[in-house]
Design a protein around this motif. Structure first.
Motif, PDB file in Angstrom:
ATOM      1  N   SER A  46      50.556 -11.699  28.478  1.00 41.52           N
ATOM      2  CA  SER A  46      50.509 -12.509  29.692  1.00 41.52           C
ATOM      3  C   SER A  46      49.122 -13.089  29.844  1.00 41.52           C
ATOM      4  CB  SER A  46      50.845 -11.637  30.908  1.00 41.52           C
ATOM      5  OG  SER A  46      49.903 -10.601  31.035  1.00 41.52           O
ATOM      6  N   HIS A  47      49.055 -14.234  30.495  1.00 40.41           N
ATOM      7  CA  HIS A  47      47.748 -14.854  30.742  1.00 40.41           C
ATOM      8  C   HIS A  47      46.976 -14.005  31.737  1.00 40.41           C
ATOM      9  CE1 HIS A  47      44.663 -17.793  31.467  1.00 40.41           C
ATOM     10  NE2 HIS A  47      44.844 -17.594  32.749  1.00 40.41           N
ATOM     11  N   LEU A  99      50.619 -24.002  25.998  1.00 41.07           N
ATOM     12  CA  LEU A  99      50.158 -23.882  24.620  1.00 41.07           C
ATOM     13  C   LEU A  99      50.401 -22.443  24.180  1.00 41.07           C
ATOM     14  CD1 LEU A  99      48.424 -25.047  22.173  1.00 41.07           C
ATOM     15  CD2 LEU A  99      46.470 -23.967  23.330  1.00 41.07           C
ATOM     16  N   ILE A 100      51.076 -22.258  23.051  1.00 43.15           N
ATOM     17  CA  ILE A 100      51.292 -20.905  22.534  1.00 43.15           C
ATOM     18  C   ILE A 100      50.263 -20.661  21.436  1.00 43.15           C
ATOM     19  CG2 ILE A 100      52.911 -19.286  21.499  1.00 43.15           C
ATOM     20  CD1 ILE A 100      55.183 -20.953  22.581  1.00 43.15           C
ATOM     21  N   ALA A 101      49.401 -19.682  21.660  1.00 44.86           N
ATOM     22  CA  ALA A 101      48.285 -19.427  20.755  1.00 44.86           C
ATOM     23  C   ALA A 101      48.389 -18.038  20.149  1.00 44.86           C
ATOM     24  CB  ALA A 101      46.956 -19.564  21.496  1.00 44.86           C
ATOM     25  N   GLY A 102      48.274 -17.976  18.836  1.00 40.08           N
ATOM     26  CA  GLY A 102      48.202 -16.705  18.137  1.00 40.08           C
ATOM     27  C   GLY A 102      46.758 -16.235  18.108  1.00 40.08           C
ATOM     28  N   VAL A 103      46.516 -15.052  18.634  1.00 41.14           N
ATOM     29  CA  VAL A 103      45.150 -14.544  18.783  1.00 41.14           C
ATOM     30  C   VAL A 103      45.106 -13.068  18.395  1.00 41.14           C
ATOM     31  CG1 VAL A 103      44.607 -16.176  20.630  1.00 41.14           C
ATOM     32  CG2 VAL A 103      45.522 -13.913  21.215  1.00 41.14           C
ATOM     33  N   ASP A 104      43.905 -12.539  18.400  1.00 40.80           N
ATOM     34  CA  ASP A 104      43.701 -11.102  18.254  1.00 40.80           C
ATOM     35  C   ASP A 104      43.462 -10.525  19.639  1.00 40.80           C
ATOM     36  OD1 ASP A 104      43.315  -8.609  17.186  1.00 40.80           O
ATOM     37  OD2 ASP A 104      41.679  -9.193  15.843  1.00 40.80           O
ATOM     38  N   ILE A 131      41.227 -25.814  24.432  1.00 41.51           N
ATOM     39  CA  ILE A 131      42.304 -26.622  23.849  1.00 41.51           C
ATOM     40  C   ILE A 131      43.406 -26.844  24.883  1.00 41.51           C
ATOM     41  CG2 ILE A 131      44.087 -26.689  22.058  1.00 41.51           C
ATOM     42  CD1 ILE A 131      42.146 -25.012  20.311  1.00 41.51           C
ATOM     43  N   ALA A 132      43.790 -25.787  25.587  1.00 42.88           N
ATOM     44  CA  ALA A 132      44.835 -25.907  26.609  1.00 42.88           C
ATOM     45  C   ALA A 132      44.408 -26.864  27.716  1.00 42.88           C
ATOM     46  CB  ALA A 132      45.152 -24.533  27.191  1.00 42.88           C
ATOM     47  N   ASP A 140      44.491 -22.419  32.000  1.00 44.07           N
ATOM     48  CA  ASP A 140      45.415 -21.325  32.286  1.00 44.07           C
ATOM     49  C   ASP A 140      46.793 -21.525  31.667  1.00 44.07           C
ATOM     50  OD1 ASP A 140      43.350 -20.360  33.820  1.00 44.07           O
ATOM     51  OD2 ASP A 140      44.167 -21.111  35.708  1.00 44.07           O
ATOM     52  N   LYS A 141      47.068 -22.712  31.167  1.00 48.09           N
ATOM     53  CA  LYS A 141      48.415 -22.991  30.645  1.00 48.09           C
ATOM     54  C   LYS A 141      48.532 -22.552  29.185  1.00 48.09           C
ATOM     55  CE  LYS A 141      49.506 -26.651  33.933  1.00 48.09           C
ATOM     56  NZ  LYS A 141      49.942 -28.056  34.132  1.00 48.09           N
ATOM     57  N   VAL A 142      48.437 -21.230  29.001  1.00 48.68           N
ATOM     58  CA  VAL A 142      48.466 -20.646  27.666  1.00 48.68           C
ATOM     59  C   VAL A 142      49.403 -19.447  27.652  1.00 48.68           C
ATOM     60  CG1 VAL A 142      47.124 -19.616  25.801  1.00 48.68           C
ATOM     61  CG2 VAL A 142      46.053 -21.280  27.314  1.00 48.68           C
TER      62      VAL A 142
END
Length: 360
Positions: A46-47, A99-104, A131-132, A140-142
């Motif tokens: 969750s954000h 924006l769907i971001a793959g992160v650690d 980027i978002a 916040d739109k991530v």
């Protein structure tokens, strides 16, 4: 750990820099707080936190243009020219509204859960939010999705994420599978191992001094799918770095692990003698734990890029435009603010981001 003030930008934190977790106990707490789960391919996050900042800069850094080559890969860091043209990839993000971001979520200072606030924070996270903001008008739109090292490419290929911003090195082999932005950070492979205890004297056998013959007979941990593992495949110096069933369903995940932080836990438990990883990540681990240190010098030069699905040229160009703005402003650029906030203590002396390279 002191949570960043949600009203501040990426370069500031309420009460100064966040408190560091120290000692082996701190590493264990960090791992628990990050909810490291090797068996999960994708973990929706969750954000959390609202680092409200403007990703628009005032200029651009020095760029180097190089001729694109269709028949080989001689300059993998050269990417598409920055632009704001919209194609299928940007349209999907805008239609979704996220924006769907793959992160650690377990690399301290890069992408990690603040165990006190629950916020997802770090240098890579700041960039995702920029980027978002550029594409969707709000940082916040991530939707964050935590992905292990060995699933970064698969997540893009299977449309699980739009971008991967996870200390991912740009190289020719990966360019056959995904597309990359221009470089946003320069790193290098290095050895991380416990400090010698002066009270006990040197450990049995030859002490580890770096990526050299001192690794002979030592158990070395790396993350699956990492450039560190590839480096050991080329030259292991007689170290033991492969699990017996690597690459199969029976993989023991003791020396080669899904997530880089798992190596530090194994080092803590005495199951391995050293880790080979990017010095940028290793510096974060050394910062949170005084019992380990970087050994020798970096033995490679590598550049991190934002990865997208192969052929998502509109998204690559848009990210490159974001990076132009993110680098702009010299010492007060958003890039430098984020560096000072997260990385400067462990990686001092950096005065500017890497200059972008573009294909003609």
């Amino acid at each position: 750990m002191t949570a960043k003030d949600p009203r501040t930008g990426p370069g500031t934190a309420r009460g100064g820099r966040p408190h560091r977790l120290r000692g082996w106990g701190g590493v264990t707490a960090m791992a628990a707080a990050c909810a490291v789960t090797a068996s999960l391919t994708l973990l929706p996050l969750s954000h959390s936190g609202k680092d409200d900042f403007d990703a628009q800069g005032t200029g651009s850094g020095t760029a180097h243009a190089v001729q694109a080559r269709a028949d080989d890969c001689t300059d993998p860091e050269a990417s598409l020219l920055p632009g704001r043209a919209e194609g299928d990839a940007i349209k999907r993000i805008k239609d979704r509204g996220k924006l769907i971001a793959g992160v650690d979520q377990n690399s301290f200072q890069w992408g990690f859960r603040n165990p006190e606030s629950g916020n997802l924070e770090g240098f890579d996270i700041d960039l995702v939010r920029a980027i978002a903001k550029d594409i969707l008008g709000s940082p916040d739109k991530v939707i964050f999705r935590a992905i292990p090292t060995n699933q970064r490419i698969a997540a893009l290929q299977n449309d699980k994420v739009d971008v991967v911003v996870r200390t991912m090195t740009i190289n020719c082999a990966r360019l056959d599978q995904v597309s990359f932005s221009t470089a946003y950070f320069q790193a290098g492979q290095q050895v991380l191992a416990p400090k010698e205890d002066p009270k006990k004297g040197p450990e049995k056998g030859k002490p580890i001094t770096g990526f050299n013959s001192s690794l002979a007979g030592k158990r070395v941990c790396t993350a699956e799918g990492s450039t560190a593992y590839e480096a050991l495949e080329k030259e292991s110096f007689g170290s033991v770095f492969k699990d017996e069933h690597d690459g199969t369903a029976a993989d023991e995940d003791k020396l080669t692990v899904p997530n880089q932080l798992d190596c530090l836990v194994r080092l803590q438990m005495g199951e391995v003698d050293a880790i080979v990883t990017d010095n940028a990540l290793a510096a974060g681990q050394a910062a949170q734990d005084p019992a380990v240190e970087l050994k020798g010098a970096p033995f490679t030069t590598e550049y991190y890029g934002v990865a997208t699905k192969k052929g998502a040229d509109d998204l690559v160009s848009r990210v490159n435009k974001v990076l132009v703005d993110y680098r702009a402003g010299g010492a007060e650029s958003l890039w430098m603010q984020s560096y000072r906030n997260w990385l400067r203590d462990g990686l001092p002396g950096i005065t500017a981001p890497p200059a972008p390279k573009y294909r003609n």
